[in-house]
Design a protein around this motif. Sequence first.
Motif, PDB file in Angstrom:
ATOM      1  N   MET A   1     -43.983  51.490 -57.985  1.00 26.35           N
ATOM      2  CA  MET A   1     -43.412  51.781 -56.686  1.00 26.35           C
ATOM      3  C   MET A   1     -44.119  50.920 -55.643  1.00 26.35           C
ATOM      4  N   GLN A   2     -43.354  50.418 -54.688  1.00 30.30           N
ATOM      5  CA  GLN A   2     -43.917  49.588 -53.642  1.00 30.30           C
ATOM      6  C   GLN A   2     -44.797  50.419 -52.708  1.00 30.30           C
ATOM      7  N   PHE A   3     -45.771  49.737 -52.115  1.00 26.65           N
ATOM      8  CA  PHE A   3     -46.700  50.395 -51.196  1.00 26.65           C
ATOM      9  C   PHE A   3     -45.939  51.054 -50.046  1.00 26.65           C
ATOM     10  N   ALA A   4     -45.004  50.324 -49.435  1.00 20.98           N
ATOM     11  CA  ALA A   4     -44.270  50.842 -48.275  1.00 20.98           C
ATOM     12  C   ALA A   4     -43.492  52.101 -48.641  1.00 20.98           C
ATOM     13  N   THR A   5     -42.827  52.080 -49.773  1.00 23.30           N
ATOM     14  CA  THR A   5     -42.045  53.235 -50.220  1.00 23.30           C
ATOM     15  C   THR A   5     -42.943  54.421 -50.505  1.00 23.30           C
ATOM     16  N   MET A   6     -44.060  54.175 -51.177  1.00 25.48           N
ATOM     17  CA  MET A   6     -45.005  55.234 -51.505  1.00 25.48           C
ATOM     18  C   MET A   6     -45.589  55.866 -50.233  1.00 25.48           C
ATOM     19  N   LEU A   7     -45.916  55.028 -49.277  1.00 20.71           N
ATOM     20  CA  LEU A   7     -46.495  55.504 -48.020  1.00 20.71           C
ATOM     21  C   LEU A   7     -45.513  56.409 -47.272  1.00 20.71           C
ATOM     22  N   LYS A   8     -44.284  55.939 -47.118  1.00 19.23           N
ATOM     23  CA  LYS A   8     -43.282  56.702 -46.391  1.00 19.23           C
ATOM     24  C   LYS A   8     -42.943  57.998 -47.122  1.00 19.23           C
ATOM     25  N   GLN A   9     -42.781  57.932 -48.433  1.00 17.36           N
ATOM     26  CA  GLN A   9     -42.425  59.106 -49.217  1.00 17.36           C
ATOM     27  C   GLN A   9     -43.509  60.178 -49.111  1.00 17.36           C
ATOM     28  N   ARG A  10     -44.765  59.775 -49.249  1.00 20.98           N
ATOM     29  CA  ARG A  10     -45.859  60.748 -49.209  1.00 20.98           C
ATOM     30  C   ARG A  10     -46.033  61.334 -47.803  1.00 20.98           C
ATOM     31  N   ARG A  11     -45.844  60.499 -46.777  1.00 18.80           N
ATOM     32  CA  ARG A  11     -45.957  60.980 -45.399  1.00 18.80           C
ATOM     33  C   ARG A  11     -44.892  62.025 -45.105  1.00 18.80           C
ATOM     34  N   THR A  12     -43.665  61.764 -45.546  1.00 17.37           N
ATOM     35  CA  THR A  12     -42.587  62.729 -45.308  1.00 17.37           C
ATOM     36  C   THR A  12     -42.772  63.993 -46.144  1.00 17.37           C
ATOM     37  N   GLU A  13     -43.322  63.873 -47.344  1.00 19.42           N
ATOM     38  CA  GLU A  13     -43.614  65.058 -48.160  1.00 19.42           C
ATOM     39  C   GLU A  13     -44.608  65.987 -47.458  1.00 19.42           C
ATOM     40  N   LEU A  14     -45.543  65.380 -46.756  1.00 16.40           N
ATOM     41  CA  LEU A  14     -46.548  66.161 -46.012  1.00 16.40           C
ATOM     42  C   LEU A  14     -46.040  66.591 -44.633  1.00 16.40           C
ATOM     43  N   GLN A  15     -44.764  66.293 -44.348  1.00 12.58           N
ATOM     44  CA  GLN A  15     -44.125  66.617 -43.078  1.00 12.58           C
ATOM     45  C   GLN A  15     -44.940  66.104 -41.888  1.00 12.58           C
ATOM     46  N   MET A  16     -45.298  64.849 -42.001  1.00 11.07           N
ATOM     47  CA  MET A  16     -46.110  64.201 -40.971  1.00 11.07           C
ATOM     48  C   MET A  16     -45.267  63.104 -40.321  1.00 11.07           C
ATOM     49  N   THR A  17     -45.300  63.029 -38.999  1.00  9.90           N
ATOM     50  CA  THR A  17     -44.588  61.953 -38.308  1.00  9.90           C
ATOM     51  C   THR A  17     -45.436  60.686 -38.332  1.00  9.90           C
ATOM     52  N   GLN A  18     -44.780  59.582 -38.007  1.00  8.27           N
ATOM     53  CA  GLN A  18     -45.525  58.321 -37.924  1.00  8.27           C
ATOM     54  C   GLN A  18     -46.597  58.413 -36.849  1.00  8.27           C
ATOM     55  N   GLN A  19     -46.287  59.068 -35.742  1.00  5.91           N
ATOM     56  CA  GLN A  19     -47.245  59.191 -34.651  1.00  5.91           C
ATOM     57  C   GLN A  19     -48.454  60.010 -35.071  1.00  5.91           C
ATOM     58  N   GLU A  20     -48.229  61.103 -35.789  1.00  8.99           N
ATOM     59  CA  GLU A  20     -49.338  61.933 -36.261  1.00  8.99           C
ATOM     60  C   GLU A  20     -50.236  61.159 -37.221  1.00  8.99           C
ATOM     61  N   MET A  21     -49.605  60.406 -38.107  1.00 14.42           N
ATOM     62  CA  MET A  21     -50.381  59.596 -39.044  1.00 14.42           C
ATOM     63  C   MET A  21     -51.165  58.518 -38.294  1.00 14.42           C
ATOM     64  N   ALA A  22     -50.510  57.894 -37.347  1.00 15.08           N
ATOM     65  CA  ALA A  22     -51.157  56.837 -36.562  1.00 15.08           C
ATOM     66  C   ALA A  22     -52.354  57.383 -35.800  1.00 15.08           C
ATOM     67  N   ASP A  23     -52.215  58.563 -35.225  1.00 13.37           N
ATOM     68  CA  ASP A  23     -53.312  59.166 -34.470  1.00 13.37           C
ATOM     69  C   ASP A  23     -54.516  59.440 -35.365  1.00 13.37           C
ATOM     70  N   GLN A  24     -54.262  59.889 -36.571  1.00 10.71           N
ATOM     71  CA  GLN A  24     -55.361  60.205 -37.485  1.00 10.71           C
ATOM     72  C   GLN A  24     -56.028  58.956 -38.047  1.00 10.71           C
ATOM     73  N   LEU A  25     -55.276  57.836 -38.071  1.00 10.09           N
ATOM     74  CA  LEU A  25     -55.832  56.578 -38.591  1.00 10.09           C
ATOM     75  C   LEU A  25     -56.324  55.657 -37.469  1.00 10.09           C
ATOM     76  N   PHE A  26     -56.151  56.086 -36.219  1.00  4.24           N
ATOM     77  CA  PHE A  26     -56.554  55.295 -35.046  1.00  4.24           C
ATOM     78  C   PHE A  26     -55.839  53.946 -34.984  1.00  4.24           C
ATOM     79  N   VAL A  27     -54.533  53.992 -35.249  1.00  4.93           N
ATOM     80  CA  VAL A  27     -53.670  52.824 -35.113  1.00  4.93           C
ATOM     81  C   VAL A  27     -52.461  53.250 -34.287  1.00  4.93           C
ATOM     82  N   THR A  28     -51.573  52.315 -33.999  1.00  8.88           N
ATOM     83  CA  THR A  28     -50.370  52.653 -33.235  1.00  8.88           C
ATOM     84  C   THR A  28     -49.261  53.115 -34.181  1.00  8.88           C
ATOM     85  N   ARG A  29     -48.282  53.782 -33.618  1.00  9.45           N
ATOM     86  CA  ARG A  29     -47.127  54.207 -34.408  1.00  9.45           C
ATOM     87  C   ARG A  29     -46.375  53.003 -34.955  1.00  9.45           C
ATOM     88  N   GLN A  30     -46.340  51.933 -34.156  1.00  8.55           N
ATOM     89  CA  GLN A  30     -45.653  50.716 -34.582  1.00  8.55           C
ATOM     90  C   GLN A  30     -46.323  50.110 -35.819  1.00  8.55           C
TER      91      GLN A  30
END
Length: 132
Positions: free
Chosen positions: A1-30
């Motif tokens: 499985m590609q990195f991008a697909t795995m990342l998005k799939q796991r983030r949505t499984e955890l019911q996390m938005t891109q913004q929430e993930m970005a905040d926890q990783l100290f990066v932007t949503r973009q």
Amino acid sequence: MQFATMLKQRRTELQMTQQEMADQLFVTRQTVSRWENNLSYPNLDTLVEISNLLNLSLDSLLKGEVDVVSKISSDVRAKGGRYKKYALIVTSILALIVTALLLLSYGRATQNQLIDRINIFGYSSGIWSLTY
């Protein structure tokens, strides 16, 4: 499985938005969006944080796609070369400054008129004259 697909799939499984993930990783949503759309890859430090955040092993993240490893490796090499270049420039400038100060000090100590003429630290007459 590609990195991008795995990342998005796991983030949505955890019911996390891109913004929430970005905040926890100290990066932007973009930035998270670029990772999920396969436009860029995170650096090694961030990859470890993603692994911890999403409860995925680094092994599964890195082995899912060979491009991730090669892209991260090339990024690390590029940064190392860039820092070496900056260090060389700063060192060269400092060496020039030290050389100029030593030359001016020598001219002042030996009263060499040729060197003393350009010495901005101590004219022999005028308002800049120093008395000892």
